[in-house]
Design a protein around this motif. Sequence first.
Motif, PDB file in Angstrom:
ATOM      1  N   UNK B   4       0.177   2.931  15.015  1.00  0.00           N
ATOM      2  CA  UNK B   4      -0.842   1.975  14.612  1.00  0.00           C
ATOM      3  C   UNK B   4      -1.369   1.307  15.855  1.00  0.00           C
ATOM      4  N   UNK B   5      -2.684   1.208  15.942  1.00  0.00           N
ATOM      5  CA  UNK B   5      -3.331   0.655  17.115  1.00  0.00           C
ATOM      6  C   UNK B   5      -4.238  -0.485  16.688  1.00  0.00           C
ATOM      7  N   UNK B   6      -3.768  -1.719  16.894  1.00  0.00           N
ATOM      8  CA  UNK B   6      -4.560  -2.909  16.579  1.00  0.00           C
ATOM      9  C   UNK B   6      -5.208  -2.839  15.187  1.00  0.00           C
ATOM     10  N   UNK B   7      -4.306  -2.641  14.209  1.00  0.00           N
ATOM     11  CA  UNK B   7      -4.789  -2.557  12.826  1.00  0.00           C
ATOM     12  C   UNK B   7      -5.071  -3.955  12.297  1.00  0.00           C
ATOM     13  N   UNK B   8      -6.252  -4.117  11.719  1.00  0.00           N
ATOM     14  CA  UNK B   8      -6.618  -5.377  11.081  1.00  0.00           C
ATOM     15  C   UNK B   8      -7.053  -5.088   9.657  1.00  0.00           C
ATOM     16  N   UNK B  48       2.669  -1.290   4.361  1.00  0.00           N
ATOM     17  CA  UNK B  48       3.199  -0.038   3.813  1.00  0.00           C
ATOM     18  C   UNK B  48       2.117   0.746   3.059  1.00  0.00           C
ATOM     19  N   UNK B  49       1.233   0.010   2.339  1.00  0.00           N
ATOM     20  CA  UNK B  49       0.139   0.663   1.617  1.00  0.00           C
ATOM     21  C   UNK B  49      -0.839   1.338   2.574  1.00  0.00           C
ATOM     22  N   UNK B  50      -1.061   0.663   3.727  1.00  0.00           N
ATOM     23  CA  UNK B  50      -1.937   1.281   4.728  1.00  0.00           C
ATOM     24  C   UNK B  50      -1.278   2.558   5.243  1.00  0.00           C
ATOM     25  N   UNK B  51       0.036   2.449   5.544  1.00  0.00           N
ATOM     26  CA  UNK B  51       0.749   3.626   6.039  1.00  0.00           C
ATOM     27  C   UNK B  51       0.742   4.749   5.003  1.00  0.00           C
ATOM     28  N   UNK B  52       0.777   4.358   3.724  1.00  0.00           N
ATOM     29  CA  UNK B  52       0.819   5.360   2.655  1.00  0.00           C
ATOM     30  C   UNK B  52      -0.552   5.845   2.224  1.00  0.00           C
ATOM     31  N   UNK B  60      -9.127  -1.001  13.950  1.00  0.00           N
ATOM     32  CA  UNK B  60      -7.964  -0.377  14.557  1.00  0.00           C
ATOM     33  C   UNK B  60      -7.902   1.103  14.217  1.00  0.00           C
ATOM     34  N   UNK B  61      -6.784   1.716  14.611  1.00  0.00           N
ATOM     35  CA  UNK B  61      -6.629   3.137  14.355  1.00  0.00           C
ATOM     36  C   UNK B  61      -5.245   3.422  13.811  1.00  0.00           C
ATOM     37  N   UNK B  62      -5.190   4.298  12.810  1.00  0.00           N
ATOM     38  CA  UNK B  62      -3.914   4.725  12.263  1.00  0.00           C
ATOM     39  C   UNK B  62      -3.826   6.235  12.451  1.00  0.00           C
ATOM     40  N   UNK B 164       8.193   6.294   2.405  1.00  0.00           N
ATOM     41  CA  UNK B 164       7.870   4.872   2.459  1.00  0.00           C
ATOM     42  C   UNK B 164       8.522   4.207   1.266  1.00  0.00           C
ATOM     43  N   UNK B 165       9.418   3.242   1.544  1.00  0.00           N
ATOM     44  CA  UNK B 165      10.139   2.591   0.459  1.00  0.00           C
ATOM     45  C   UNK B 165       9.857   1.096   0.501  1.00  0.00           C
ATOM     46  N   UNK B 166       9.240   0.586  -0.614  1.00  0.00           N
ATOM     47  CA  UNK B 166       8.933  -0.845  -0.675  1.00  0.00           C
ATOM     48  C   UNK B 166      10.011  -1.551  -1.494  1.00  0.00           C
ATOM     49  N   UNK B 167      10.908  -2.252  -0.795  1.00  0.00           N
ATOM     50  CA  UNK B 167      12.031  -2.948  -1.419  1.00  0.00           C
ATOM     51  C   UNK B 167      12.750  -2.063  -2.428  1.00  0.00           C
ATOM     52  N   UNK B 168      13.268  -0.946  -1.983  1.00  0.00           N
ATOM     53  CA  UNK B 168      13.878   0.014  -2.914  1.00  0.00           C
ATOM     54  C   UNK B 168      15.122  -0.543  -3.598  1.00  0.00           C
TER      55      UNK B 168
END
Lengths: 415, 222
Positions: B4-8, B48-52, B60-62, B164-168
């Motif tokens: 991730x590069x300066x993600x906003x 996590x949603x951005x990553x997913x 920014x850049x992902x 990606x696990x959100x509070x599993x």
Amino acid sequence: MSLDRWLEILSTLGRNRLRTFLTMLSVAWGILMLVVLQGAGQGLSHGTQEQFKDDAVNSIWMFAGRTTIPYGGYPVGRRLTFDNGDYDALRDAPGVEHLTGRYGIRGGGFFGGEVIVRRGDKSSSFDVRSVHPDHLYLEKTIMVAGRFLNQRDLDGHRKVAVIGMPVRDFLFGPGADPMGQWIEVNGVAFQVVGVFTDEGGEGELRKVYLPITTAQRAFGGNDRINMLMFTVGDADVAESQALADQAIALMAEHHDFAPADKQAVRVRNNVEAFDRFNKIFKIIELFVWVIGLGTIVAGIVGVSNIMMIAVKERTKEIGVRKALGATPSSIITMIVEEAVFLTAIAGYVGLVAGVAILQLVAAVLPANDFFSDPTVDLGLAIKATVILIVAGALAGYFPARAAARVNPIVALRDQ
Amino acid sequence: MVRLDKINKYYRVGAHSLHVLRDVDLEIEPGEMVSIMGASGSGKSTLLNVLGILDGYERGEYWLDGTLMRDLNERKAAHYRNKFLGFVFQSFNLLPFKTAAENVALPLYYQKVPRRKRNRIAMQYLERVGLLDWAEHLPSEMSGGQKQRVAIARALIGKPRLILADEPTGALDSETSHQIMDLLTEIHQTGITMIVVTHEHDVAARTQRVIHLKDGRVEADP
Ligand SMILES: Nc1ncnc2c1ncn2[C@@H]1O[C@H](COP(=O)(O)OP(=O)(O)OP(=O)(O)O)[C@@H](O)[C@H]1O
Ligand SMILES: [Mg+2]
């Protein structure tokens, strides 16, 4: 579509059985209405068409009447009679295809009208018509044995007769061969040369046809003709009207009456009558479609609404599916397939129920002049099927779009 | 694996706009197991949603496995989610009307794997999470821990590179949490990269690296 997709659809629809049932009911009802209305319209149309089947529809019939306009020094109210001269004039006129006169024989019996036809010790009264050979075309007579009258019969004043099947059955016994046998018509002997049938029903069959010239001579008709009929080929309404006017003009010349006198010669233009009938049934058909389609549209809106609610309820499910890799098109396909499946099955049930109702009506109600054979034809079944699939797709379209727009994050967040 | 590069990222709330992720820089190597911690509302789920690729970002850049994830159409996003990513949620997100086996098989449905094959593979994964005997049960007949195992099997079946696990373990008691973390660790050891959002320190302690988020900023990334 694979078995997989079917199972997927069935499992979803099975989840809310009441809703699925109600949705299907509304569609089934719509199609049922369309089919029944359509069938009823067809029955109405068939019933009336039945009446036209008997005779050539491209024909003009003429009857002599009384003058109502003073002309050529004659007084008003003069009674006209057609004669062989009228026949000859019409025969040479352009546009006249098949032409026949009719001279009816009046019985000499106590009650006047009836004509006694006898063979041996069997006798009964039948309608006897003396006609020209072209009468075959005008009346759509169908020969089942022998031949119809021909010009040589007329030229030679032959004593020959063509009889209807019931006449043969009565005089000779059912199915017997009457060819060459002699029958007595009003005391005059005629030799049977043909047996006919007719789609016009029993009334058109209890008849005996004789050559008009023979009848005129044998029964004191001189050269009188009661009625003239001719076909006009494939002339349209306006052309047939012109031919009728031309015929009246010829007769006006022959009998010295005003060509504008509507009562002197009465005309029945079957081209026009058939055209009017056809127009009425076009309108009825249109009406039926409008009502039927209206009902179906109501069904579509119902399905669409219910699917819309279903999509709302399934927001979470759709979100999960998207997170697992469902594309928007796969979601759209899923919803549209469900809708098409629902409408197709329900519509088919409606179609079958509608056909069953029509069959029942057809079985219970005897065919009559106004209503007969209300069956659904293949064309309607195909149309209904196409309508169903289109309806299903339409019903699914908006809910499917809503489903495809479901945002997985929002869907997954609400607990 | 992930850069991730300066993600906003902003959320529009009425007329305002809420700045949820602020200049987030992050690098996760293939095969790493990372946890993300932070106070409620700090932006963990959003990240996590951005990553997913369930959500987009404004600036920014992902980069995911060397590919820039930007302005993807829905079809492409679906493809990456299906082929590359596996999700595990706090609330399991199993389809309630499908059996455990059907739930596990669902990602393969979207890979157009035939039903029979799909079910066979699903059984293998259920076995792997120790629930072979529960294959024909509905989620409503299972405990929270069992449901999460089914969800994990479902996340694994597509052979993802990144889970990606959100509070599993958020909805589970500590004993069950422990078992789930054992399972996730075991999966990580097969070489799958894993990012776990959590509130719990002992969960975070079992990962190789902890990323702290505060008000949408990465706080301490040793
Ligand atoms: N769809 C949305 N629209 C508007 N604001 C949102 C939306 N989703 C999240 N937010 C806000 O963004 C901020 C970050 O939310 P996020 O869910 O990422 O937090 P979190 O760290 O996961 O919190 P928690 O620990 O409670 O799950 C919060 O202030 C939240 O209210
Ligand atoms: Mg969260």
